[in-house]
Design a protein around this motif. Sequence first.
Motif, PDB file in Angstrom:
ATOM      1  N   PRO A  71      25.660 -13.960   2.626  1.00 51.93           N
ATOM      2  CA  PRO A  71      24.798 -14.122   3.799  1.00 51.93           C
ATOM      3  C   PRO A  71      23.585 -14.987   3.468  1.00 51.93           C
ATOM      4  N   ALA A  72      22.989 -15.549   4.492  1.00 53.74           N
ATOM      5  CA  ALA A  72      21.769 -16.325   4.309  1.00 53.74           C
ATOM      6  C   ALA A  72      20.739 -15.492   3.550  1.00 53.74           C
ATOM      7  N   ARG A  73      19.958 -16.188   2.736  1.00 53.97           N
ATOM      8  CA  ARG A  73      18.909 -15.608   1.909  1.00 53.97           C
ATOM      9  C   ARG A  73      19.424 -15.023   0.603  1.00 53.97           C
ATOM     10  N   GLN A  74      20.758 -14.987   0.399  1.00 54.28           N
ATOM     11  CA  GLN A  74      21.303 -14.617  -0.896  1.00 54.28           C
ATOM     12  C   GLN A  74      21.773 -15.896  -1.591  1.00 54.28           C
ATOM     13  N   ALA A  75      21.891 -15.854  -2.911  1.00 58.97           N
ATOM     14  CA  ALA A  75      22.249 -17.052  -3.672  1.00 58.97           C
ATOM     15  C   ALA A  75      23.759 -17.184  -3.798  1.00 58.97           C
ATOM     16  N   ASP A  76      24.271 -18.406  -3.601  1.00 60.59           N
ATOM     17  CA  ASP A  76      25.700 -18.663  -3.778  1.00 60.59           C
ATOM     18  C   ASP A  76      26.105 -18.434  -5.235  1.00 60.59           C
ATOM     19  N   VAL A  77      27.360 -18.034  -5.406  1.00 59.44           N
ATOM     20  CA  VAL A  77      27.971 -17.839  -6.735  1.00 59.44           C
ATOM     21  C   VAL A  77      27.088 -16.935  -7.604  1.00 59.44           C
ATOM     22  N   SER A  78      26.716 -15.805  -7.070  1.00 52.44           N
ATOM     23  CA  SER A  78      25.895 -14.853  -7.815  1.00 52.44           C
ATOM     24  C   SER A  78      26.079 -13.476  -7.204  1.00 52.44           C
ATOM     25  N   PRO A  79      25.599 -12.431  -7.883  1.00 56.55           N
ATOM     26  CA  PRO A  79      25.639 -11.099  -7.269  1.00 56.55           C
ATOM     27  C   PRO A  79      24.755 -11.043  -6.027  1.00 56.55           C
ATOM     28  N   VAL A  80      25.096 -10.162  -5.100  1.00 53.01           N
ATOM     29  CA  VAL A  80      24.293  -9.934  -3.900  1.00 53.01           C
ATOM     30  C   VAL A  80      23.303  -8.808  -4.182  1.00 53.01           C
ATOM     31  N   ILE A  81      22.039  -9.044  -3.831  1.00 51.19           N
ATOM     32  CA  ILE A  81      20.931  -8.160  -4.191  1.00 51.19           C
ATOM     33  C   ILE A  81      20.613  -7.151  -3.090  1.00 51.19           C
ATOM     34  N   GLU A  82      20.251  -5.934  -3.510  1.00 49.73           N
ATOM     35  CA  GLU A  82      19.616  -4.936  -2.648  1.00 49.73           C
ATOM     36  C   GLU A  82      18.300  -4.542  -3.311  1.00 49.73           C
TER      37      GLU A  82
ATOM     38  N   ALA B 248       0.832  -1.203   0.000  1.00 54.14           N
ATOM     39  CA  ALA B 248       0.000   0.000   0.000  1.00 54.14           C
ATOM     40  C   ALA B 248       0.867   1.254   0.000  1.00 54.14           C
ATOM     41  N   ASP B 249       0.464   2.240  -0.800  1.00 55.93           N
ATOM     42  CA  ASP B 249       1.117   3.557  -0.862  1.00 55.93           C
ATOM     43  C   ASP B 249       2.520   3.516  -1.470  1.00 55.93           C
ATOM     44  N   ILE B 250       2.890   2.400  -2.081  1.00 59.01           N
ATOM     45  CA  ILE B 250       4.201   2.283  -2.736  1.00 59.01           C
ATOM     46  C   ILE B 250       3.987   2.228  -4.245  1.00 59.01           C
ATOM     47  N   ASP B 251       4.818   2.976  -4.997  1.00 56.12           N
ATOM     48  CA  ASP B 251       4.640   2.954  -6.456  1.00 56.12           C
ATOM     49  C   ASP B 251       5.955   2.809  -7.218  1.00 56.12           C
ATOM     50  N   LEU B 252       7.016   2.397  -6.520  1.00 57.01           N
ATOM     51  CA  LEU B 252       8.307   2.266  -7.186  1.00 57.01           C
ATOM     52  C   LEU B 252       9.108   1.134  -6.554  1.00 57.01           C
ATOM     53  N   LEU B 253       9.592   0.227  -7.394  1.00 57.31           N
ATOM     54  CA  LEU B 253      10.457  -0.869  -6.972  1.00 57.31           C
ATOM     55  C   LEU B 253      11.809  -0.712  -7.658  1.00 57.31           C
ATOM     56  N   GLN B 254      12.883  -0.771  -6.865  1.00 62.53           N
ATOM     57  CA  GLN B 254      14.240  -0.666  -7.407  1.00 62.53           C
ATOM     58  C   GLN B 254      15.069  -1.859  -6.948  1.00 62.53           C
ATOM     59  N   ILE B 255      15.802  -2.453  -7.883  1.00 64.73           N
ATOM     60  CA  ILE B 255      16.657  -3.601  -7.595  1.00 64.73           C
ATOM     61  C   ILE B 255      18.069  -3.275  -8.047  1.00 64.73           C
ATOM     62  N   LEU B 256      19.026  -3.493  -7.145  1.00 61.74           N
ATOM     63  CA  LEU B 256      20.444  -3.297  -7.450  1.00 61.74           C
ATOM     64  C   LEU B 256      21.183  -4.568  -7.058  1.00 61.74           C
ATOM     65  N   TRP B 257      22.421  -4.727  -7.578  1.00 62.24           N
ATOM     66  CA  TRP B 257      23.263  -5.822  -7.105  1.00 62.24           C
ATOM     67  C   TRP B 257      24.718  -5.423  -7.151  1.00 62.24           C
ATOM     68  N   CYS B 258      25.499  -6.173  -6.385  1.00 61.78           N
ATOM     69  CA  CYS B 258      26.951  -6.042  -6.443  1.00 61.78           C
ATOM     70  C   CYS B 258      27.422  -6.821  -7.659  1.00 61.78           C
ATOM     71  N   PRO B 259      28.193  -6.211  -8.565  1.00 63.77           N
ATOM     72  CA  PRO B 259      28.570  -6.897  -9.806  1.00 63.77           C
ATOM     73  C   PRO B 259      29.722  -7.880  -9.628  1.00 63.77           C
ATOM     74  N   ASN B 260      29.651  -8.661  -8.568  1.00 62.17           N
ATOM     75  CA  ASN B 260      30.700  -9.641  -8.275  1.00 62.17           C
ATOM     76  C   ASN B 260      30.070 -10.933  -7.780  1.00 62.17           C
TER      77      ASN B 260
END
Length: 270
Positions: A118-129, A100-112
Amino acid sequence: MTNWLEGMMTRSSRPSIEATLAALPGLAPYARDAVVFHPERGEPDRGNSSIGGPLLWPSDEPWPECSLPDVDSPDGVPATAMVPVAQIFRRDAPGPWWPADIDLLQILWCPNEHWDPPARQADVSPVIEMRWRRAADVTSRLTTPPSPSRCDEDGYLPQACVITAEHLADFPYREELPPELRPQLEELVRETGDGRDVITRLAGWKLGGWPTWHLTYPTVFGCGDCGTDMTLLFTVTSDAETGVVVGRWGDLRIFTCPADRRHAFQVDLH
């Protein structure tokens, strides 16, 4: 089933939801809203939905950095700036995934690549924000975000693309359906898409819908905060237009808790 799908195809040569459910009504409870994004190289601005384009970012909010160990920096120092992956405005992709009241989603990652993130991130892949925002709250805009100081792979630097949104209904893999529906679904799949499965697990850059399971058996992720079964929020796919390559030319998926979007998300590489 005969020629019931003539004249009912979408841009992706796929029967409409009406035609699909007319042929197989038992699929109705499993339909999920989805938006598939068709990228095209371009010059999107901060006010556009895009892949790899500039983000509508507050000037007083720190830009995300990653200081986790990776191939090029075993100690994670110095921290490197993350890069934009996707920016989606609600107006372009309305659906049940928006808080509710949100109208923008942004996804970034570390390019490494990170072998032990950390838990909840995927092994051998970029880390997501990920950021959920109200666009109107961004009154002072960051014009020059920092560039990453290191990058393992060119495939982790998305090329700027404008996107066209296609609103569709998605259906799950046959193994996620009751046994009595599976033979009928297989028959339906054989009669559509020139032998390809254009009914279930829509491919591509996608908001919502069902995840693809072309390498492993379907998996259910439980929310680490409340235990609720998580649902697919966003799919990053490998393709030539965006220049993104994840895994072995696969998909990176972000799952979220439908009970509370503030709970930690889960990243899966497939």
